[in-house]
Design a protein around this motif. Structure first.
Motif, PDB file in Angstrom:
ATOM      1  N   GLN A 117      -3.759 -25.565  -0.347  1.00 31.95           N
ATOM      2  CA  GLN A 117      -2.464 -25.068   0.125  1.00 31.95           C
ATOM      3  C   GLN A 117      -1.750 -24.240  -0.942  1.00 31.95           C
ATOM      4  OE1 GLN A 117      -1.535 -24.980   3.053  1.00 31.95           O
ATOM      5  NE2 GLN A 117       0.656 -25.319   3.395  1.00 31.95           N
ATOM      6  N   PHE A 118      -1.808 -24.687  -2.185  1.00 27.74           N
ATOM      7  CA  PHE A 118      -1.128 -23.985  -3.269  1.00 27.74           C
ATOM      8  C   PHE A 118      -1.761 -22.609  -3.500  1.00 27.74           C
ATOM      9  CE2 PHE A 118      -0.212 -23.021  -7.729  1.00 27.74           C
ATOM     10  CZ  PHE A 118       1.144 -23.292  -7.805  1.00 27.74           C
ATOM     11  N   THR A 119      -3.091 -22.576  -3.547  1.00 29.12           N
ATOM     12  CA  THR A 119      -3.810 -21.319  -3.750  1.00 29.12           C
ATOM     13  C   THR A 119      -3.549 -20.353  -2.592  1.00 29.12           C
ATOM     14  OG1 THR A 119      -5.566 -22.491  -4.947  1.00 29.12           O
ATOM     15  CG2 THR A 119      -6.099 -20.299  -4.113  1.00 29.12           C
ATOM     16  N   LYS A 120      -3.528 -20.914  -1.395  1.00 34.57           N
ATOM     17  CA  LYS A 120      -3.291 -20.079  -0.216  1.00 34.57           C
ATOM     18  C   LYS A 120      -1.872 -19.501  -0.221  1.00 34.57           C
ATOM     19  CE  LYS A 120      -3.697 -22.204   3.684  1.00 34.57           C
ATOM     20  NZ  LYS A 120      -4.159 -22.819   4.955  1.00 34.57           N
ATOM     21  N   PHE A 121      -0.884 -20.281  -0.662  1.00 32.92           N
ATOM     22  CA  PHE A 121       0.499 -19.801  -0.740  1.00 32.92           C
ATOM     23  C   PHE A 121       0.605 -18.621  -1.721  1.00 32.92           C
ATOM     24  CE2 PHE A 121       4.893 -20.459  -2.630  1.00 32.92           C
ATOM     25  CZ  PHE A 121       5.565 -19.848  -1.580  1.00 32.92           C
ATOM     26  N   ALA A 122      -0.014 -18.786  -2.892  1.00 35.68           N
ATOM     27  CA  ALA A 122       0.008 -17.706  -3.882  1.00 35.68           C
ATOM     28  C   ALA A 122      -0.689 -16.463  -3.343  1.00 35.68           C
ATOM     29  CB  ALA A 122      -0.654 -18.168  -5.175  1.00 35.68           C
ATOM     30  N   LEU A 123      -1.775 -16.661  -2.612  1.00 31.10           N
ATOM     31  CA  LEU A 123      -2.537 -15.533  -2.048  1.00 31.10           C
ATOM     32  C   LEU A 123      -1.722 -14.771  -1.009  1.00 31.10           C
ATOM     33  CD1 LEU A 123      -5.148 -13.917  -1.409  1.00 31.10           C
ATOM     34  CD2 LEU A 123      -5.791 -15.795   0.140  1.00 31.10           C
ATOM     35  N   ILE A 124      -1.145 -15.475  -0.042  1.00 30.98           N
ATOM     36  CA  ILE A 124      -0.426 -14.813   1.056  1.00 30.98           C
ATOM     37  C   ILE A 124       0.860 -14.149   0.549  1.00 30.98           C
ATOM     38  CG2 ILE A 124       0.804 -15.256   3.217  1.00 30.98           C
ATOM     39  CD1 ILE A 124      -1.400 -17.279   3.914  1.00 30.98           C
ATOM     40  N   MET A 125       1.538 -14.782  -0.391  1.00 31.72           N
ATOM     41  CA  MET A 125       2.737 -14.161  -0.950  1.00 31.72           C
ATOM     42  C   MET A 125       2.387 -12.929  -1.782  1.00 31.72           C
ATOM     43  SD  MET A 125       5.412 -15.558   0.175  1.00 31.72           S
ATOM     44  CE  MET A 125       6.550 -14.692  -0.906  1.00 31.72           C
ATOM     45  N   SER A 126       1.285 -12.993  -2.511  1.00 27.73           N
ATOM     46  CA  SER A 126       0.870 -11.802  -3.280  1.00 27.73           C
ATOM     47  C   SER A 126       0.455 -10.683  -2.347  1.00 27.73           C
ATOM     48  CB  SER A 126      -0.246 -12.151  -4.263  1.00 27.73           C
ATOM     49  OG  SER A 126      -1.378 -12.687  -3.600  1.00 27.73           O
ATOM     50  N   GLY A 127      -0.102 -11.026  -1.180  1.00 26.29           N
ATOM     51  CA  GLY A 127      -0.418 -10.002  -0.187  1.00 26.29           C
ATOM     52  C   GLY A 127       0.819  -9.278   0.293  1.00 26.29           C
ATOM     53  N   LEU A 128       1.901 -10.035   0.501  1.00 29.28           N
ATOM     54  CA  LEU A 128       3.158  -9.429   0.946  1.00 29.28           C
ATOM     55  C   LEU A 128       3.763  -8.531  -0.142  1.00 29.28           C
ATOM     56  CD1 LEU A 128       5.529  -9.259   2.992  1.00 29.28           C
ATOM     57  CD2 LEU A 128       6.470 -11.305   1.877  1.00 29.28           C
ATOM     58  N   CYS A 129       3.650  -8.953  -1.402  1.00 27.57           N
ATOM     59  CA  CYS A 129       4.351  -8.261  -2.495  1.00 27.57           C
ATOM     60  C   CYS A 129       3.478  -7.255  -3.250  1.00 27.57           C
ATOM     61  CB  CYS A 129       4.862  -9.298  -3.499  1.00 27.57           C
ATOM     62  SG  CYS A 129       5.968 -10.540  -2.801  1.00 27.57           S
ATOM     63  N   HIS A 130       2.217  -7.104  -2.900  1.00 24.27           N
ATOM     64  CA  HIS A 130       1.258  -6.424  -3.784  1.00 24.27           C
ATOM     65  C   HIS A 130       1.583  -4.963  -4.060  1.00 24.27           C
ATOM     66  CE1 HIS A 130      -0.299  -4.615  -0.110  1.00 24.27           C
ATOM     67  NE2 HIS A 130      -1.067  -3.830  -0.851  1.00 24.27           N
ATOM     68  N   ASP A 131       2.364  -4.275  -3.225  1.00 22.12           N
ATOM     69  CA  ASP A 131       2.678  -2.858  -3.438  1.00 22.12           C
ATOM     70  C   ASP A 131       4.180  -2.604  -3.492  1.00 22.12           C
ATOM     71  OD1 ASP A 131       0.294  -1.528  -3.856  1.00 22.12           O
ATOM     72  OD2 ASP A 131      -0.090  -1.164  -1.720  1.00 22.12           O
ATOM     73  N   VAL A 132       4.975  -3.636  -3.781  1.00 21.80           N
ATOM     74  CA  VAL A 132       6.425  -3.475  -3.776  1.00 21.80           C
ATOM     75  C   VAL A 132       6.847  -2.445  -4.825  1.00 21.80           C
ATOM     76  CG1 VAL A 132       6.810  -5.385  -5.409  1.00 21.80           C
ATOM     77  CG2 VAL A 132       8.628  -4.706  -3.809  1.00 21.80           C
ATOM     78  N   SER A 133       7.823  -1.624  -4.481  1.00 24.84           N
ATOM     79  CA  SER A 133       8.362  -0.586  -5.366  1.00 24.84           C
ATOM     80  C   SER A 133       7.306   0.459  -5.738  1.00 24.84           C
ATOM     81  CB  SER A 133       8.946  -1.232  -6.639  1.00 24.84           C
ATOM     82  OG  SER A 133       9.720  -0.284  -7.350  1.00 24.84           O
ATOM     83  N   HIS A 134       6.415   0.734  -4.807  1.00 18.50           N
ATOM     84  CA  HIS A 134       5.354   1.732  -5.052  1.00 18.50           C
ATOM     85  C   HIS A 134       5.965   3.131  -5.114  1.00 18.50           C
ATOM     86  CE1 HIS A 134       1.532   3.843  -4.768  1.00 18.50           C
ATOM     87  NE2 HIS A 134       0.890   2.671  -4.821  1.00 18.50           N
ATOM     88  N   THR A 135       5.451   3.945  -6.021  1.00 15.79           N
ATOM     89  CA  THR A 135       5.995   5.298  -6.191  1.00 15.79           C
ATOM     90  C   THR A 135       5.422   6.308  -5.202  1.00 15.79           C
ATOM     91  OG1 THR A 135       4.284   5.902  -7.798  1.00 15.79           O
ATOM     92  CG2 THR A 135       6.302   4.867  -8.665  1.00 15.79           C
ATOM     93  N   GLY A 136       4.409   5.909  -4.468  1.00 12.93           N
ATOM     94  CA  GLY A 136       3.770   6.857  -3.553  1.00 12.93           C
ATOM     95  C   GLY A 136       2.794   7.773  -4.257  1.00 12.93           C
ATOM     96  N   ARG A 137       2.507   7.488  -5.521  1.00 13.58           N
ATOM     97  CA  ARG A 137       1.568   8.281  -6.322  1.00 13.58           C
ATOM     98  C   ARG A 137       0.447   7.366  -6.825  1.00 13.58           C
ATOM     99  NH1 ARG A 137       4.422  11.457  -3.796  1.00 13.58           N
ATOM    100  NH2 ARG A 137       6.322  12.348  -4.686  1.00 13.58           N
ATOM    101  N   THR A 138      -0.560   7.961  -7.437  1.00 13.22           N
ATOM    102  CA  THR A 138      -1.671   7.175  -7.977  1.00 13.22           C
ATOM    103  C   THR A 138      -1.419   6.861  -9.450  1.00 13.22           C
ATOM    104  OG1 THR A 138      -2.935   9.117  -8.667  1.00 13.22           O
ATOM    105  CG2 THR A 138      -3.273   8.326  -6.409  1.00 13.22           C
ATOM    106  N   ASN A 139      -2.179   5.930  -9.981  1.00 13.78           N
ATOM    107  CA  ASN A 139      -2.083   5.608 -11.411  1.00 13.78           C
ATOM    108  C   ASN A 139      -2.385   6.825 -12.285  1.00 13.78           C
ATOM    109  OD1 ASN A 139      -1.267   2.923 -11.325  1.00 13.78           O
ATOM    110  ND2 ASN A 139      -3.361   2.134 -11.205  1.00 13.78           N
ATOM    111  N   ILE A 140      -3.356   7.638 -11.837  1.00 14.26           N
ATOM    112  CA  ILE A 140      -3.709   8.828 -12.610  1.00 14.26           C
ATOM    113  C   ILE A 140      -2.502   9.757 -12.739  1.00 14.26           C
ATOM    114  CG2 ILE A 140      -5.145  10.914 -12.595  1.00 14.26           C
ATOM    115  CD1 ILE A 140      -7.329   9.277 -11.240  1.00 14.26           C
ATOM    116  N   PHE A 141      -1.775   9.903 -11.649  1.00 17.34           N
ATOM    117  CA  PHE A 141      -0.573  10.754 -11.684  1.00 17.34           C
ATOM    118  C   PHE A 141       0.463  10.171 -12.638  1.00 17.34           C
ATOM    119  CE2 PHE A 141       3.611  12.104 -10.310  1.00 17.34           C
ATOM    120  CZ  PHE A 141       3.440  13.472 -10.073  1.00 17.34           C
ATOM    121  N   GLU A 142       0.694   8.851 -12.592  1.00 16.44           N
ATOM    122  CA  GLU A 142       1.669   8.215 -13.474  1.00 16.44           C
ATOM    123  C   GLU A 142       1.296   8.439 -14.935  1.00 16.44           C
ATOM    124  OE1 GLU A 142       4.443   6.816 -12.430  1.00 16.44           O
ATOM    125  OE2 GLU A 142       3.941   7.033 -10.307  1.00 16.44           O
TER     126      GLU A 142
END
Length: 959
Positions: A740-765
């Motif tokens: 349950q603990f591992t699954k909670f961390a997984l599903i929450m990281s899925g929700l947050c994984h791209d928060v505040s994304h710039t819309g660009r790639t790492n190469i561009f940054e």
């Protein structure tokens, strides 16, 4: 025909033993009775099964012997006055009597000569006749030929019969040799797959060689899902069947192979059967596929009519399996890059099944050969004959046996019978040897630490277990070309020490093993029943020879990761060699950073010169214009607004967020429902007020730049996919790894994984010297930013949804959470897949590190869930991400940064389609396929969607 049973046999042997003890039959007659009983001679078989009285039984046996044995000549005694006339008649007929005596002697001598020659022919040994013997045999042959044309008809018939039976024997011997040679050659076919530069064209050539050697098919055609495939042009084409064609297809019976030359005119026209000599049609079981093998019949092969006997001998399952394999292989070749070893394994399985079935073809050919000389009946239930005959049982699960009208009292007929029995049993032994060889081959194909070469007793290559690495080829000077699969060891190996080892071993075959303890190879002789059959050369790959015991855990892990990195680099190099178009494709984004070969970056070195600072400031100003003010972008809501609603497909892979794009509250309801369905809110005592605040802030940070793809819709979609994959894994053997603990961390990281994304790639940054690139030292820039932004929200009092965690629990959650998000860095793609595939094969899979690897694979796979939807929806997600790429390409041009070629002209559909084909074929589909296999094929529908998506994008490339 009456059937014998055990009691009949016992009674028969008791009676003939009693007759021998009484002196009524000789030991020779007793042996003759045993032979005739074994061969099921009709009269004796009938006697054994129908007479029960003991006296009648013995009388019947004696009468039987009298009937089958030649009658002794009666010498007439003459005396007195009749002496002279009789003697005179004898003198008068003396020439005739002498001729008869000489003819009888000649026949006996020919019988003896025939037996000796038969012994010679049936021997496996190789005889070398000297010149004197060859000359004598030639003269005997000439004499027999002359005598046969000048002797009376009865003598001529006798000599002719001997020649006829010899021809039958010779044909049976040749049949065995031809069948054995053919399937020995077939077993070499898989060497063609040991080409590490396997291309689609080469794959087609291998499949053509494969089916040619198994069923004598030159081409194939099949209809599947409104497409027709023709191997002559190697293309899939859309097709719309006519009513008449559909009617003919519906009339085809399943479970049979049908010759369609005349029976189905519409299908014949569709499949262009007039171009071929043989056309064999079948419906593949459990599929809507209609399949046809085509044979040109240009080159005569021993198995030229193999498919024509499929129904009679009931091996449709094997033919169906072959057709299914060909269809699936050609379908998969459209959507993925093949591993040669995987194909080799399947070819071996199908090949040995057909080699087993080849005994039916051997039986079929044997019957044909025998029928040229004897009457042969396969329908034993209706067989009746007044002439001597035998029943030959092929000892098969189909209970195959034949009746041959043959007289085993005649030596020449007995020799035919012996040869039939000998050839068939030798071929059964050959089939077993093929099975043993295939089992052996499959073991070495699975082995990752050994490379094996097998050579026959002539020194020609018969098997290679893996493609030859460049390092091994260099170290041992190996010149191996899979196209030449009859090459000798002297042409393959140029290493003098290795050649000397082999030569030493060949000179002294009594030594079982000869090896150099300091070398990375060994040479083994292959023996069978004390006869030399060839040899093996086995190479041990150097790094596998290290003992794990000599390292501590950290050292071993470092060494293991180093090896996996080397494997990844080798794989990528081979991938680009096979598909040069990938060098300038979106696949470059997924390569490990250390291996990326961006030639356009060579002359680009960003620095803090005044010009670059101006560019950087100008870029930051233009980027800030995109930001949506917090007062306008935050959608506040409260727990009482989250009513229970039915979210369609919330637990499976058909979920679609796009209908909720315009309704921010519905999206938040999706998040709430996923958390509730997993009992996270209850288990971790999450405050719903804090959760609402957290989700409000998260949504704003996702959407504040107005990204087309990397927005809250994408975050919720990835969260839902991690939830759906977790549900499937909980049904597998790995359920205990996802607590349950591992699954909670997984599903929450899925929700947050791209928060505040710039819309660009790492190469561009990195190239633009952005604040994020400077902060995170160019390493996983955006991923570290997403993780840090999320953790900051979780640490803020108003948005802390896990205040009840202990310090240890929070640290463990943070560790898993950050690890998962960092795995979404696409430059980790190939390393992650290689590492995961290697670990799940290990017996000790399930360590703490393995669990992080597993959850990393789940979130990385979920990150591409949009592409794994049905094509219409998948295309929408592709269009969105390509819009972001187009914006980046324009900015790179505007500010003088290196422009990535695969981001150019993506507004043109054919160009975008070409990019998407490579992306899905080499990145997304293999990723989902590995994840599906781990989940015991529970994600197969998504894999099927991806395959169809590749096909659809390919169509758009052309249009």
């Amino acid at each position: 025909m009456p059937k014998q049973n055990l009691s009949n046999y016992i009674k028969f042997f008791n009676q003939i033993n009693d007759l021998e003890q009484k002196g009524l039959i000789t030991s020779k007659q007793k042996h003759l009775l045993k032979v005739n009983l074994t061969t099921k001679e009709y009269q004796l078989n009938n006697l054994v099964c129908t007479i029960y009285d003991e006296q009648d039984y013995q009388k019947a046996i004696l009468q039987y012997l009298q009937n089958i044995e030649p009658q002794p000549k009666i010498r007439c005694q003459s005396s007195g006055e009749n002496d002279s006339p009789i003697r005179q008649r004898r003198r008068g007929n003396s020439l005739s009597k002498v001729s008869q005596i000489n003819e009888a002697k000649l026949i006996a001598q020919l019988d003896e000569l025939n037996d000796q020659l038969m012994t010679l022919w049936q021997s496996d040994s190789q005889f070398h006749l000297n010149q004197e013997l060859n000359e004598k045999l030639r003269k005997v042959g000439e004499f027999i030929s002359k005598t046969a044309t000048s002797t009376p008809s009865s003598s001529q018939k006798q000599v002719s019969n001997i020649i006829d039976t010899n021809q039958v024997i010779e044909n049976l011997q040749q049949l065995y040799k031809d069948m054995k040679q053919h399937f020995n050659d077939y077993l070499r076919c898989h060497i063609l797959l040991m080409d590490d530069k396997l291309s689609t064209q080469h794959l087609n050539n291998v499949l053509r060689a494969f089916m040619k050697n198994l069923v004598d098919a030159d081409e194939i055609t099949f209809i599947y899902n409104n497409e027709i495939y023709d191997s002559e042009n190697g293309q899939f084409q859309e097709i719309k069947l006519t009513d008449q064609q559909q009617l003919e297809i519906s009339s085809i019976l399943e479970g049979n192979v049908i010759d369609i030359n005349d029976s189905y005119p519409e299908i014949s026209s569709l499949f262009q059967t007039t171009k071929f000599k043989g056309n064999y049609l079948l419906k593949i079981q459990n599929s809507s596929c209609l399949f046809c093998f085509h044979s040109k019949g240009q080159h005569k092969m021993i198995i030229d009519s193999f498919l024509s006997i499929c129904n009679e001998y009931q091996f449709f399952e094997e033919v169906n399996q072959l057709a299914y394999f060909l269809v699936e292989t050609l379908k998969q070749a459209r959507v993925q890059c093949f591993n040669p070893l995987q194909l080799s394994h399947m070819i071996q399985d199908i090949g040995i099944a057909f080699i087993r079935c080849s005994k039916y073809f051997f039986i079929h050919k044997s019957i044909s050969i025998l029928s040229e000389r004897y009457k042969v009946c396969k329908d034993n239930t209706s067989f009746i004959s007044m002439h001597p005959f035998v029943e030959f049982d092929f000892r098969d699960q189909l209970n195959l046996s034949i009746h041959i009208c043959i007289d085993l009292n005649r030596k020449e007929d007995m020799n035919v019978y012996k040869q039939l029995n000998l050839s068939f049993n030798k071929y059964l032994k050959f089939i077993k040897q093929c099975y043993d060889r295939t089992t052996f081959y499959k073991f070495f194909v699975k082995s990752q630490d050994s490379l094996i070469f097998e050579f026959d007793k002539q020194g020609q290559i018969t098997f290679v277990s893996q493609p030859i690495t460049n390092k091994l080829a260099e170290d041992f000077n190996i010149n191996f070309n899979p196209q030449f699969y009859n090459a000798s060891y002297t042409s393959i190996f140029k290493n003098k020490n290795l050649i000397q080892h082999i030569e030493n071993q060949l000179q002294d075959q009594n030594k079982w093993k000869l090896s150099d303890s300091n070398a990375t190879y060994e040479v083994f002789m292959k023996m069978e029943e004390k006869y030399f059959k060839g040899f093996f050369v086995i190479f041990q790959q150097g790094w596998f020879r290290y003992s794990q015991k000599s390292f501590d855990a950290n050292q071993w892990n470092k060494l293991r990761k180093s090896f996996l990195q080397q494997e990844t680099n080798q794989y990528l190099d081979k991938l680009e060699q096979k598909h040069p178009q990938l060098k300038n494709s979106v696949v470059q984004m997924f390569k490990p950073k250390a291996t990326q070969k961006q030639s356009q970056f060579k002359n680009f070195s960003p620095s803090f010169s005044p010009r670059h600072l101006d560019q950087r400031n100008s870029l930051q100003e233009s980027e800030s214009i995109r930001l949506i003010p917090k007062t306008k972008g935050t959608n506040h809501f409260y727990p009482d607004m989250i009513t229970e609603t039915c979210i369609e497909n919330i637990d499976n892979f058909d979920f679609n967020i796009l209908p909720y794009s315009a309704d921010w509250l519905e999206k938040q309801k999706v998040v709430f429902q996923i958390l509730r369905r997993n009992n996270f809110i209850q288990d971790y005592k999450i405050s719903e007020d804090s959760l609402c605040s957290f989700l409000c802030a998260l949504e704003y940070k996702y959407n504040k730049r107005g990204n087309q793809f990397h927005n809250y819709d994408h975050g919720v979609t990835v969260m839902q996919c991690t939830h759906a994959i977790s549900l499937e894994i909980m049904k597998t053997q790995y359920a205990n790894l996802l607590n349950q603990f591992t699954k909670f961390a997984l599903i929450m990281s899925g929700l947050c994984h791209d928060v505040s994304h710039t819309g660009r790639t790492n190469i561009f940054e990195i190239n633009s010297l952005s604040n994020l690139a400077i902060r995170y030292h160019d390493k996983s820039v955006l991923e570290q930013h997403h993780a840090a932004t999320s953790i900051k929200l979780l640490c803020a009092p108003a948005t802390n949804i896990i205040p009840n965690f202990t310090s240890a629990e929070f640290r463990e959650f943070r560790k898993l959470f950050i690890s998962n998000i960092l795995y979404t860095d696409i430059t980790e793609h190939f390393n992650l897949m290689k590492n995961f595939e290697a670990r799940i094969k290990e017996l000790n899979f399930g360590t703490e590190e393995d669990i992080r690897l597993m959850t990393g694979m789940i979130i990385h796979t979920s990150d591409f869930t949009g592409g794994a939807k049905p094509f219409k929806l998948s295309k929408e997600w592709s269009t969105r991400v390509n819009m972001e790429f187009q914006e980046q390409y324009s900015l790179e041009g505007k500010f003088g940064y290196p422009q990535l070629p695969y981001m150019k002209d993506l507004d043109q559909l054919p160009i975008m389609a070409k990019s998407e084909v490579g992306f899905f074929k080499f990145i997304v589909r293999p990723l989902w396929s590995v994840m599906s296999k781990f989940a015991e094929d529970r994600l197969q529908q998504s894999v099927d969607n991806l395959e169809q998506t590749i096909v659809e994008w390919e169509k758009l490339m052309i249009n």
